[in-house]
Design an enzyme around this catalytic site. Sequence first.
Site, PDB file in Angstrom:
ATOM      1  N   GLU A 104     -16.807 -14.097 -32.187  1.00 27.60           N
ATOM      2  CA  GLU A 104     -18.143 -13.581 -31.916  1.00 27.60           C
ATOM      3  C   GLU A 104     -18.113 -12.781 -30.602  1.00 27.60           C
ATOM      4  OE1 GLU A 104     -22.776 -15.140 -31.377  1.00 27.60           O
ATOM      5  OE2 GLU A 104     -21.120 -16.486 -30.894  1.00 27.60           O
ATOM      6  N   LYS A 176     -26.628 -12.050 -37.530  1.00 25.99           N
ATOM      7  CA  LYS A 176     -26.852 -13.448 -37.189  1.00 25.99           C
ATOM      8  C   LYS A 176     -28.268 -13.874 -37.543  1.00 25.99           C
ATOM      9  CE  LYS A 176     -26.024 -16.666 -33.343  1.00 25.99           C
ATOM     10  NZ  LYS A 176     -25.517 -16.741 -31.953  1.00 25.99           N
ATOM     11  N   CYS A 217     -21.900 -18.249 -35.263  1.00 25.90           N
ATOM     12  CA  CYS A 217     -22.177 -19.243 -34.224  1.00 25.90           C
ATOM     13  C   CYS A 217     -23.295 -20.220 -34.597  1.00 25.90           C
ATOM     14  CB  CYS A 217     -22.464 -18.538 -32.896  1.00 25.90           C
ATOM     15  SG  CYS A 217     -22.201 -19.594 -31.437  1.00 25.90           S
TER      16      CYS A 217
END
Length: 366
Positions: A104, A176, A217
């Site tokens: 990331e 995301k 994440c």
Amino acid sequence: MSDKLFSLTLLSAQLVNSPSLPFVPLQKFRSPIALPPSRIIDLTMAQTSVSPPPLRPSKANTHKYKVALCQLLVSPDREENIARARSRIEAAADAGAMLIVMPEIWSCPYSLEILASYAEDIDGGVSPSISMLSEVAAARKITIVGGSIPEKASGKVFNTCCVIGPDGQILAKHRKLHLFEIDIPGDIKLKESDTFTGGQEPTVVDTDVGRIGIGICHDIRFPELAMLYRSRGAHLICYPSAFNMSTGELLWDLMQKSRAIDNQLFVATCSPARDPNAESDYMIWGHSSLIGPFGEVLAAAGHEEATVIGEIDLSMILSTRENLPLGMQRRRDLYRWVDVQRRGESASDGARGVEGEDALVSDTVL
């Protein structure tokens, strides 16, 4: 439970010297840089006697393949980061990896104050980071889960992962979904929504090595997303991530194993390396890992820069689900979850509306 499910064979653990990098033909690049030696560790699963499972076949009909997790040290110099990433990817491909997973936010430091200034226009074709990934994927005929970079689009900034196929084309783009927010007095305070806009679509992509789900994440903290990916036929979920020291120590290993065990599939995470000298207050945990469907650790890095390579054996999914048939044991008479259809597909029989959209009860078992 067979001991073979947990047997690991260390095929090689060696230092691989990266040659000086060739010039990368992208805009605004300086001359190539020479990188220090890169530690590449190759961990592969021992063979099992289980027949290959009836998974959605890859284009290459491959039931075993090597995946590399490139845990990169990140600097404020984007050109240096891109050159470094290219070198690590090429070294991993030389070591036999068919799938490369990046961290990331690898093109710049993870600092909310500066991320927008590094944002790249992927759709507009002005993205040196993605251009490099496309070039090396096509040159080496590999698939790359491109970690994530800051993306600018429609006046907004997204945390975006591109999946690149062996022809160099973008197969999928994941923004995301779940933006991280934490406030621990005296420890850490951060709110990603101050910089990023959240994505709106889960991402499942068919690649040369099979069907892969993508999260970034904080997406790993939400089991519903992983359940959805399993129901849509994914054998692997990749989570490029940058957990911090606090959440990393407490949750990193637990979250990866939970998503893998609950859904009986593979989970790969890739983090930037930890830089003790970084000026940012956000210190990276590291520890990129490949986790098997029974929660076994197949490959793992420490906190330093390294590339770890492990083997994914799709027959492990079948044997795990035969040994522990969770799909048959679920009490759908007591509970169910809903896969919302966002692309105009018709819902199955018995579907009911959810907030004005079609929905279906997702009972699909891979």
